[in-house]
Design a protein around this motif. Sequence first.
Motif, mmCIF file in Angstrom:
data_model
loop_
_atom_site.group_PDB
_atom_site.id
_atom_site.type_symbol
_atom_site.label_atom_id
_atom_site.label_comp_id
_atom_site.label_asym_id
_atom_site.label_seq_id
_atom_site.Cartn_x
_atom_site.Cartn_y
_atom_site.Cartn_z
ATOM 1 N N PHE A 24 0.834 -1.206 0.000
ATOM 2 C CA PHE A 24 0.000 0.000 0.000
ATOM 3 C C PHE A 24 0.872 1.261 0.000
ATOM 4 C CE2 PHE A 24 -1.927 3.386 2.605
ATOM 5 C CZ PHE A 24 -3.022 3.706 1.812
ATOM 6 N N PHE A 25 1.857 1.278 0.905
ATOM 7 C CA PHE A 25 2.723 2.453 0.981
ATOM 8 C C PHE A 25 3.600 2.583 -0.269
ATOM 9 C CE2 PHE A 25 1.722 2.288 5.555
ATOM 10 C CZ PHE A 25 1.428 3.630 5.768
ATOM 11 N N ALA A 26 3.936 1.458 -0.890
ATOM 12 C CA ALA A 26 4.695 1.511 -2.143
ATOM 13 C C ALA A 26 3.876 2.180 -3.238
ATOM 14 C CB ALA A 26 5.096 0.093 -2.574
ATOM 15 N N VAL A 27 2.579 1.814 -3.317
ATOM 16 C CA VAL A 27 1.687 2.404 -4.324
ATOM 17 C C VAL A 27 1.504 3.900 -4.056
ATOM 18 C CG1 VAL A 27 -0.683 2.420 -5.199
ATOM 19 C CG2 VAL A 27 0.472 0.254 -4.787
ATOM 20 N N VAL A 28 1.257 4.254 -2.790
ATOM 21 C CA VAL A 28 1.039 5.668 -2.438
ATOM 22 C C VAL A 28 2.285 6.484 -2.756
ATOM 23 C CG1 VAL A 28 0.632 7.292 -0.538
ATOM 24 C CG2 VAL A 28 -0.686 5.166 -0.672
ATOM 25 N N GLY A 29 3.477 5.953 -2.382
ATOM 26 C CA GLY A 29 4.726 6.665 -2.655
ATOM 27 C C GLY A 29 4.946 6.870 -4.141
ATOM 28 N N ALA A 30 4.648 5.825 -4.950
ATOM 29 C CA ALA A 30 4.815 5.934 -6.406
ATOM 30 C C ALA A 30 3.815 6.941 -6.970
ATOM 31 C CB ALA A 30 4.630 4.566 -7.053
ATOM 32 N N ALA A 31 2.580 6.937 -6.428
ATOM 33 C CA ALA A 31 1.540 7.860 -6.914
ATOM 34 C C ALA A 31 1.936 9.308 -6.649
ATOM 35 C CB ALA A 31 0.217 7.530 -6.239
ATOM 36 N N VAL A 32 2.534 9.551 -5.487
ATOM 37 C CA VAL A 32 2.956 10.917 -5.139
ATOM 38 C C VAL A 32 3.948 11.447 -6.169
ATOM 39 C CG1 VAL A 32 4.298 12.278 -3.475
ATOM 40 C CG2 VAL A 32 2.500 10.749 -2.671
#
Length: 585
Positions: A24-32
């Motif tokens: 989840f945090f990997a996806v959020v970080g990439a989205a940012v």
Amino acid sequence: MEHKWRKLFSYYKPYKWLFISDMFFAVVGAAVTLVIPLIVRYITNQVTALPLNDAVQMVLRLGVLMIGLVLIEFVCNFYIAYYGHIMGAKIEYDMRNEIFAHYQKLSFAFYDNQKVGQLLSRVTNDLFDISELLHHGPEDVFISLIKMIGSFVILFQVNMPLTWVAFAFLPVMLVYAFYFNTKMKHAFKQNRAKIADINSQIEDNLSGIRVVKSFANEEIELKKFYKGNSKFVDAKKRSYLYMGGYNSGLGALTTLVTVVVLMAGGMFIARGTVNASDLITFLLYINNFTEPVKKLVNFTEQFQNGYSGYERFLEILDVEPDIRDGKDAVPVRNLRGDIKFEDVSFRYEDSTDKVLHHVSLDVKAGTYIALVGSSGAGKTTLCSLIPRFYDVTSGRITIDGIDIRHMRLKNLRDQIGIVQQDVYLFAGTVMDNIRYGRPDATDEEVIRAAKLANAHEFIMEMQDHYDTDIGQRGVKLSGGQKQRLSIARVFLKDPPILIFDEATSALDNESERVVQDSLERLAANRTTFVIAHRLSTIRNAEKILVLTEEGIQEEGTHEELLGINGIYAHLYQMQFRKEEAAAPS
């Protein structure tokens, strides 16, 4: 194959919420990282066209938003770096426990065909590679695909021709990275081989340093070492050549993408098909689709290392223990020690020749039995069958009338004490090493066992008495002292059956007398098997068995066997003459 993958994914199960949160945090970080360039584009496209006051207010609001996004990215990256690695370490912990527990179940037959260094490598290097794959693998692939696909979709909507210009370099970068990555992999493999050779050479030299110095061959050893060390430097040069090509090439290609996008963007701006804000957006996204190339290429190597390590890990787990409790195994306690060999034959699994041939033997509880014979006659093998270090090929062995294969293995071995010629002491204190015989023993019981083994006196002369650290494998002790500690361990265990495997053969005469006294005290009223090297130590044995390659050839007391004037008498006379010749005149 399906079973392998299912088992591999099963290691995530205890940490599934940690894995899900990591993703989840990997996806959020990439989205940012995808959102921030869009905000910059909005500012340059829309906000700059607003009246001054409105523009300033909007820039401040969007600036606060971007700072918030940067903080979110920081939290995401920290979570991935810390908790992701924690998950990897926990999986590695579980796998290491699993393989170490499996090592404990495997029999001597397995270890006879293995190198300790290779087995150690499965627990250290292989498991590290596996845990790196299980932690970084899904995360890197996920982040890379999100960034590459996200960048492509966003840029395609901004300007299609410029997107094709920017992404035209990706196949070139992938091919270049794969080529140099493969070269680096082979080069680093050579590095590991060379450093392993150097380590082996150092170990060999330091282990044999007394021989080196006694022959004054230090210069020869230095030349050998310099030669091996030079080969290591040559291998390093090759790996650094490929590493330099990999890093500088990918860096140059990334810069080249920027240059080409700038040139193409400049021409499109001149033609009026692209505005400046779109070009800025493209430049901000370049790193978002070039950086994943490195990650994906690194993942291929990570996957190769991790999965090959996983297959080696499974190879060990797939080895079934050939000696284990049967379904009908019963617990046994307080055995008397009546031992029977009934038509026992044995051969090692990789050998066609039998070591023991149809051996039948009846030993009453409390009997002192000595085994003699030439090397290779099967004396140690015969004794190793009693605690089931190996299983008989045919026939059976019973203790108190029960087939040992029907006893629980731990219970059986709890009833047997073994004193070997090559004593193994663990790193730690004297107290720890004696207590190994019975881990729940009190200090008083340990000290009593040491006294019975004639060890208490020399222990009390040591600096910290029973708390003295004896070093790796008891390096700080003499041969006789080590042997007495091993005897103390068996005294503490207090088993009804004893096996002495040439326990005094490596000792000097004075140490032998002290140790022999300890052994005889230990053997009192116990069923005892003694593998004898010095025949003078077994004159008082109630029965002496003479083993040859054909089995038990002679049996009787010392006097009876001398009277037969056969194999035993010949061995005794030879040894007596040697000892007489060696005695000082």
